[in-house]
Motif scaffolding. Structure first.
Motif, PDB file in Angstrom:
ATOM      1  N   THR A  68      12.689  -9.901   5.374  1.00  0.00           N
ATOM      2  CA  THR A  68      11.740  -9.592   6.526  1.00  0.00           C
ATOM      3  C   THR A  68      11.290  -8.036   4.718  1.00  0.00           C
ATOM      4  N   ALA A  69      10.044  -7.641   4.082  1.00  0.00           N
ATOM      5  CA  ALA A  69      10.066  -7.037   3.137  1.00  0.00           C
ATOM      6  C   ALA A  69       9.897  -5.404   4.119  1.00  0.00           C
ATOM      7  N   ARG A  70       9.938  -4.684   3.568  1.00  0.00           N
ATOM      8  CA  ARG A  70       9.879  -3.750   4.628  1.00  0.00           C
ATOM      9  C   ARG A  70       9.508  -2.399   3.231  1.00  0.00           C
ATOM     10  N   GLY A  71       8.491  -1.218   4.135  1.00  0.00           N
ATOM     11  CA  GLY A  71       7.808  -0.321   3.474  1.00  0.00           C
ATOM     12  C   GLY A  71       8.211   0.620   4.090  1.00  0.00           C
ATOM     13  N   ARG A  72       8.537   1.430   5.032  1.00  0.00           N
ATOM     14  CA  ARG A  72       8.995   2.709   5.261  1.00  0.00           C
ATOM     15  C   ARG A  72       9.189   2.265   7.045  1.00  0.00           C
ATOM     16  N   GLY A  73       8.351   0.693   7.683  1.00  0.00           N
ATOM     17  CA  GLY A  73       8.134   1.055   9.450  1.00  0.00           C
ATOM     18  C   GLY A  73       7.685   1.739  10.172  1.00  0.00           C
ATOM     19  N   THR A  74       6.473   2.076   9.244  1.00  0.00           N
ATOM     20  CA  THR A  74       5.559   2.408  10.637  1.00  0.00           C
ATOM     21  C   THR A  74       4.875   1.818  11.156  1.00  0.00           C
ATOM     22  N   ALA A  75       4.666   0.260  10.531  1.00  0.00           N
ATOM     23  CA  ALA A  75       3.853  -0.487  11.228  1.00  0.00           C
ATOM     24  C   ALA A  75       3.816  -0.492  13.124  1.00  0.00           C
ATOM     25  N   THR A  76       3.340  -0.849  13.827  1.00  0.00           N
ATOM     26  CA  THR A  76       2.756  -0.407  15.182  1.00  0.00           C
ATOM     27  C   THR A  76       3.115  -2.229  15.866  1.00  0.00           C
ATOM     28  N   PRO A 133      -4.468   6.151   6.420  1.00  0.00           N
ATOM     29  CA  PRO A 133      -3.970   6.304   7.773  1.00  0.00           C
ATOM     30  C   PRO A 133      -4.232   7.392   7.627  1.00  0.00           C
ATOM     31  N   THR A 134      -3.436   7.867   9.046  1.00  0.00           N
ATOM     32  CA  THR A 134      -2.715   9.078   9.623  1.00  0.00           C
ATOM     33  C   THR A 134      -1.701   8.904   9.413  1.00  0.00           C
ATOM     34  N   SER A 135      -0.991   7.658   9.276  1.00  0.00           N
ATOM     35  CA  SER A 135       0.863   7.621   8.758  1.00  0.00           C
ATOM     36  C   SER A 135       0.909   8.451   7.141  1.00  0.00           C
ATOM     37  N   ALA A 136      -0.395   8.777   6.704  1.00  0.00           N
ATOM     38  CA  ALA A 136      -0.297   8.481   4.986  1.00  0.00           C
ATOM     39  C   ALA A 136       1.336   9.292   4.335  1.00  0.00           C
ATOM     40  N   CYS A 139       4.197   6.534   4.876  1.00  0.00           N
ATOM     41  CA  CYS A 139       3.680   5.401   4.770  1.00  0.00           C
ATOM     42  C   CYS A 139       3.495   4.689   3.652  1.00  0.00           C
ATOM     43  N   THR A 140       3.573   3.048   2.627  1.00  0.00           N
ATOM     44  CA  THR A 140       4.258   2.950   1.459  1.00  0.00           C
ATOM     45  C   THR A 140       2.760   1.941   0.842  1.00  0.00           C
ATOM     46  N   VAL A 141       1.754   2.057   0.120  1.00  0.00           N
ATOM     47  CA  VAL A 141       0.811   1.445  -0.791  1.00  0.00           C
ATOM     48  C   VAL A 141       1.073  -0.784   0.144  1.00  0.00           C
ATOM     49  N   GLY A 143       2.760  -1.486   2.563  1.00  0.00           N
ATOM     50  CA  GLY A 143       2.930  -1.514   3.398  1.00  0.00           C
ATOM     51  C   GLY A 143       1.507  -2.034   4.435  1.00  0.00           C
ATOM     52  N   ASN A 144       0.850  -1.003   3.573  1.00  0.00           N
ATOM     53  CA  ASN A 144      -0.704  -0.356   3.291  1.00  0.00           C
ATOM     54  C   ASN A 144      -1.384  -1.809   3.217  1.00  0.00           C
ATOM     55  N   LEU A 145      -1.315  -2.526   2.093  1.00  0.00           N
ATOM     56  CA  LEU A 145      -1.746  -3.668   1.373  1.00  0.00           C
ATOM     57  C   LEU A 145      -1.406  -4.890   3.002  1.00  0.00           C
ATOM     58  N   ALA A 149      -4.868  -1.811   5.672  1.00  0.00           N
ATOM     59  CA  ALA A 149      -4.866  -0.243   6.480  1.00  0.00           C
ATOM     60  C   ALA A 149      -6.054   0.397   6.440  1.00  0.00           C
ATOM     61  N   GLY A 150      -6.333   1.431   7.073  1.00  0.00           N
ATOM     62  CA  GLY A 150      -7.568   1.789   7.166  1.00  0.00           C
ATOM     63  C   GLY A 150      -7.750   3.391   7.290  1.00  0.00           C
ATOM     64  N   GLY A 151      -8.202   3.849   8.161  1.00  0.00           N
ATOM     65  CA  GLY A 151      -8.311   5.432   8.662  1.00  0.00           C
ATOM     66  C   GLY A 151      -9.578   5.659   8.059  1.00  0.00           C
ATOM     67  N   LEU A 205       5.711 -11.248  -1.675  1.00  0.00           N
ATOM     68  CA  LEU A 205       6.377  -9.929  -1.379  1.00  0.00           C
ATOM     69  C   LEU A 205       5.557  -9.222  -2.963  1.00  0.00           C
ATOM     70  N   ILE A 206       4.844  -8.761  -2.754  1.00  0.00           N
ATOM     71  CA  ILE A 206       4.022  -7.676  -3.641  1.00  0.00           C
ATOM     72  C   ILE A 206       4.691  -6.671  -4.297  1.00  0.00           C
ATOM     73  N   THR A 207       4.688  -6.852  -5.528  1.00  0.00           N
ATOM     74  CA  THR A 207       5.901  -6.346  -6.537  1.00  0.00           C
ATOM     75  C   THR A 207       5.015  -5.396  -7.561  1.00  0.00           C
TER      76      THR A 207
HETATM   77  C1  LIG Z   1       1.683   7.857  13.674  1.00  0.00           C
HETATM   78  C2  LIG Z   1       1.043   6.921  13.202  1.00  0.00           C
HETATM   79  C3  LIG Z   1       0.099   6.613  12.690  1.00  0.00           C
HETATM   80  C4  LIG Z   1      -0.750   5.782  11.749  1.00  0.00           C
HETATM   81  N1  LIG Z   1      -1.792   5.537  11.693  1.00  0.00           N
HETATM   82  C5  LIG Z   1      -2.773   4.575  10.552  1.00  0.00           C
HETATM   83  C6  LIG Z   1      -3.797   4.895  10.429  1.00  0.00           C
HETATM   84  O1  LIG Z   1      -4.671   5.926  10.570  1.00  0.00           O
HETATM   85  N2  LIG Z   1      -4.457   3.633   9.941  1.00  0.00           N
HETATM   86  C7  LIG Z   1      -3.622   2.515   9.558  1.00  0.00           C
HETATM   87  O2  LIG Z   1      -4.440   1.361   9.568  1.00  0.00           O
HETATM   88  N3  LIG Z   1      -2.829   2.219   9.919  1.00  0.00           N
HETATM   89  C8  LIG Z   1      -1.693   3.215  10.849  1.00  0.00           C
HETATM   90  N4  LIG Z   1      -0.632   3.060  10.935  1.00  0.00           N
HETATM   91  C9  LIG Z   1      -0.173   1.707  10.917  1.00  0.00           C
HETATM   92  C10 LIG Z   1       0.969   1.598   9.756  1.00  0.00           C
HETATM   93  O3  LIG Z   1       1.604   3.394   9.267  1.00  0.00           O
HETATM   94  C11 LIG Z   1       0.732   0.972   8.683  1.00  0.00           C
HETATM   95  O4  LIG Z   1       0.117  -0.042   8.740  1.00  0.00           O
HETATM   96  C12 LIG Z   1       1.049   1.061   7.193  1.00  0.00           C
HETATM   97  O5  LIG Z   1       0.302   0.293   6.643  1.00  0.00           O
HETATM   98  C13 LIG Z   1       2.709   0.757   7.339  1.00  0.00           C
HETATM   99  O6  LIG Z   1       3.001   1.125   6.010  1.00  0.00           O
HETATM  100  P1  LIG Z   1       4.741   1.589   5.878  1.00  0.00           P
HETATM  101  O7  LIG Z   1       4.943   1.367   4.708  1.00  0.00           O
HETATM  102  O8  LIG Z   1       5.778   1.533   6.926  1.00  0.00           O
HETATM  103  O9  LIG Z   1       5.112  -0.194   6.378  1.00  0.00           O
HETATM  104  P2  LIG Z   1       6.107  -1.386   7.342  1.00  0.00           P
HETATM  105  O10 LIG Z   1       5.754  -0.901   8.424  1.00  0.00           O
HETATM  106  O11 LIG Z   1       7.274  -1.698   6.522  1.00  0.00           O
HETATM  107  O12 LIG Z   1       5.424  -2.902   7.098  1.00  0.00           O
HETATM  108  C14 LIG Z   1       4.501  -2.936   7.394  1.00  0.00           C
HETATM  109  C15 LIG Z   1       4.052  -4.753   6.729  1.00  0.00           C
HETATM  110  O13 LIG Z   1       3.748  -4.952   6.020  1.00  0.00           O
HETATM  111  C16 LIG Z   1       4.844  -6.073   5.349  1.00  0.00           C
HETATM  112  N5  LIG Z   1       5.423  -5.129   3.875  1.00  0.00           N
HETATM  113  C17 LIG Z   1       5.514  -3.884   3.411  1.00  0.00           C
HETATM  114  N6  LIG Z   1       6.371  -4.026   1.791  1.00  0.00           N
HETATM  115  C18 LIG Z   1       5.463  -5.064   1.418  1.00  0.00           C
HETATM  116  C19 LIG Z   1       5.409  -5.205  -0.255  1.00  0.00           C
HETATM  117  N7  LIG Z   1       5.853  -4.912  -0.636  1.00  0.00           N
HETATM  118  N8  LIG Z   1       5.188  -7.244   0.161  1.00  0.00           N
HETATM  119  C20 LIG Z   1       4.790  -7.647   0.950  1.00  0.00           C
HETATM  120  N9  LIG Z   1       4.312  -7.334   2.448  1.00  0.00           N
HETATM  121  C21 LIG Z   1       5.396  -6.022   2.396  1.00  0.00           C
HETATM  122  C22 LIG Z   1       6.263  -5.783   5.987  1.00  0.00           C
HETATM  123  O14 LIG Z   1       6.960  -6.973   5.680  1.00  0.00           O
HETATM  124  C23 LIG Z   1       5.386  -5.699   7.222  1.00  0.00           C
HETATM  125  O15 LIG Z   1       4.983  -7.232   7.375  1.00  0.00           O
HETATM  126  C24 LIG Z   1      -0.175   4.734  11.620  1.00  0.00           C
HETATM  127  C25 LIG Z   1       1.817   4.307  12.105  1.00  0.00           C
HETATM  128  C26 LIG Z   1       2.384   5.516  12.162  1.00  0.00           C
HETATM  129  C27 LIG Z   1       3.348   5.369  13.211  1.00  0.00           C
END
Ligand SMILES: Cc1cc2nc3c(=O)[nH]c(=O)nc-3n(C[C@H](O)[C@H](O)[C@H](O)COP(=O)(O)OP(=O)(O)OC[C@H]3O[C@@H](n4cnc5c(N)ncnc54)[C@H](O)[C@@H]3O)c2cc1C
Length: 471
Positions: A68-76, A133-136, A139-141, A143-145, A149-151, A205-207
């Motif tokens: 399981t790939a992980r950015g910063r775990g902010t996915a909902t 995203p509000t979590s900017a 959260c990582t690029v 994870g956004n991809l 993610a939008g906003g 996995l996006i590198t």
């Molecule tokens: C307070 C709060 C507000 C938020 N507001 C918004 C908002 O306004 N808009 C919005 O769109 N989202 C929002 N989110 C959701 C979240 O922040 C986004 O989905 C964000 O893109 C997740 O990024 P992350 O780095 O935490 O990824 P993670 O939560 O770590 O991972 C998310 C997904 O991406 C995958 N992933 C991560 N890195 C890679 C990689 N390198 N290659 C392949 N897969 C990968 C993971 O396996 C997982 O499936 C919010 C979350 C919180 C907690």
């Protein structure tokens, strides 16, 4: 929970012992996301470069261990929650901003770069990356991809999929590839780069990512419009979107969200049934006309007050506090981010009111109304037996309502585990079969983020989506 010994040895040799965590206490911190689910991975890898990612996928494929790939775990949605005996690949150490190239309006980044850090670096050159995203800040690029993610800004400038040019990735086959091009036009058939966006780590996995940058607008202005009720505000959204000026944000709060924004967020807003926060940006000399056009459209039945907002930042801060504040009110809060065509917003809002009354679950709504993307918050109290029974049915009815209105399950949060089993309602049988086929091509052994996004049982059966992994 252990990795097979041989795999552990191979990964230690590849990464070094400071980049492979195996202590359960360390691993636990990589097992959750904002869905409140908690997984217990067997180990966590912390690669620093793409070559290591390639080798570790190969090693895991051979050992049949899932990743399981992980950015910063902010996915909902549980998308970042690993299964038992799996390896988490955290991209936190692949956080290099490789290049910002104003001439080509692009940035090249490693996946672990934080969205907020990219915005700061791009701003120094007069540019921005559209997803906000509000979590900017945390959260990582990558994870956004992976979640598309939008906003608020997605209304005018698009979400992640609209702002990616090229990707480097490693497929579940254990092969590295590059897709897309560092150009704003390309017509070479299937678009793999955009296809990977939203795939939630289930295909590759996006590198590295090459991202489209946009020039920062010269100026922006804000309006806040207070309405007697949600139906009046929803009708105003439809009027605003029917005229030619696209706002850079068009956010909606219902009466309950508004009250919270005042009480918790400290926003100075009068009492009313619903609020629209409207932002218009562009050239300084064109802003007054654009603002006037939007303001004219915001006028209509049920408008209590329309004011230019010179303190947009306070309002945005209040808006950002809504989601965490709702969780303190209802610890089991279920937050969905459904989308309907903008013209159907009034029907969505009145339908949600009816479902709230029918199931006895308070529902608070706010979100990116200009896209028809509403954050529907079911204030589920886990210690109330009536709620425990009613919440899954209420949630299923919310999704049915959205689909009946021609909408879709998620606008930006993605599917993960939470909505996986509703996919069979949202997509037809052939589409689902094609998606399963694509998954099998990218990841023949199913090692990449299994159990996410696609329904488990092939074409899927329906369940509540409130599964047992929630902690
Ligand atoms: C307070 C709060 C507000 C938020 N507001 C918004 C908002 O306004 N808009 C919005 O769109 N989202 C929002 N989110 C959701 C979240 O922040 C986004 O989905 C964000 O893109 C997740 O990024 P992350 O780095 O935490 O990824 P993670 O939560 O770590 O991972 C998310 C997904 O991406 C995958 N992933 C991560 N890195 C890679 C990689 N390198 N290659 C392949 N897969 C990968 C993971 O396996 C997982 O499936 C919010 C979350 C919180 C907690």
């Amino acid at each position: 929970m252990h990795l097979p010994n041989l795999l552990t040895k191979r990964l230690l040799h590849l990464l070094g012992d400071h980049a492979l965590l195996t202590d359960p206490a360390d691993c636990l911190a990589y097992g959750y996301d904002n869905s409140r689910r908690q997984g217990r991975p067997a180990a966590v890898a912390l690669p620093t470069e793409a070559g290591q990612v390639l080798e570790l996928v190969r090693a895991c494929r051979e050992a049949r261990v899932s990743i399981t790939a992980r950015g910063r775990g902010t996915a909902t949605t549980g998308a970042a929650v690993p299964g038992e005996n799996s390896l988490v690949v955290s991209f936190e150490r692949m956080d290099q901003l490789v290049a910002i190239e104003p001439d080509d309006r692009l940035a090249v980044v490693q996946p672990g770069v934080l969205n907020g850090d990219l915005q700061q670096a791009a701003a120094a050159h007069g540019f921005f990356w559209a997803p906000d995203p509000t979590s900017a800040p945390y959260c990582t690029v990558g994870g956004n991809l992976a979640c598309n993610a939008g906003g608020p800004r997605a209304l005018k400038y698009g979400a992640s999929r609209d702002n990616v040019l090229a990707l480097a990735a490693v497929s579940g086959r254990g092969e590295a590839f590059r897709c897309g091009a560092a150009t704003t036009k390309s017509a070479i058939g299937y678009d793999l780069a955009r296809f990977l966006v939203g795939s939630e780590g289930t295909l590759a996995l996006i590198t590295e990512a090459t991202l489209r940058l946009l020039p920062l607008p010269e100026a922006r202005t804000g309006l806040r419009a207070l309405y007697t009720d949600t139906a009046a505000a929803a009708a105003a959204v439809a009027r605003i979107m029917a005229q030619p000026v696209t706002p850079s944000a068009l956010e909606f709060m219902d009466g309950a969200a508004l009250k919270l924004a005042r009480e918790v967020g400290g926003a100075d807003i009068g009492a009313g049934g619903a609020l629209l926060m409207i932002e218009v940006d562009g050239r300084r000399d064109a802003l007054a006309d654009a603002g006037a056009a939007v303001s004219k459209a915001a006028h209509g039945q049920g408008l209590i007050e329309l004011a230019a907002s010179d303190d947009l930042d306070t309002l945005w801060q209040a808006r950002r506090k809504l989601s965490p504040a709702l969780r303190t009110l209802a610890p089991g809060k279920i937050n969905e981010d459904v989308v309907v065509p903008v013209s159907r917003l009034p029907a969505l809002i009145s339908g949600l009111d009816a479902l709230s009354a029918r199931h006895g679950i308070p529902i608070v709504n706010f979100g990116h109304a200009g896209n028809g993307n509403i954050h529907v918050n079911l204030l589920h109290q886990p210690d109330d037996p009536r709620h425990v029974k009613a919440a899954p049915r209420c949630l299923a009815d919310v999704f049915d309502l959205v689909l009946e209105l021609g909408g879709t399950l998620s606008g930006e949060h993605g599917i993960g585990i939470d909505k996986r089993d509703f996919m069979a309602r949202a997509l037809d049988t052939e589409s689902l079969a094609l998606l399963h086929g694509i998954k099998a091509v990218f990841d023949p052994d199913g090692i990449l983020n299994p159990g996410k996004l696609l329904p488990l049982s092939g074409l899927g059966t329906r369940d509540s989506g409130l599964g047992n992994a929630r902690g």
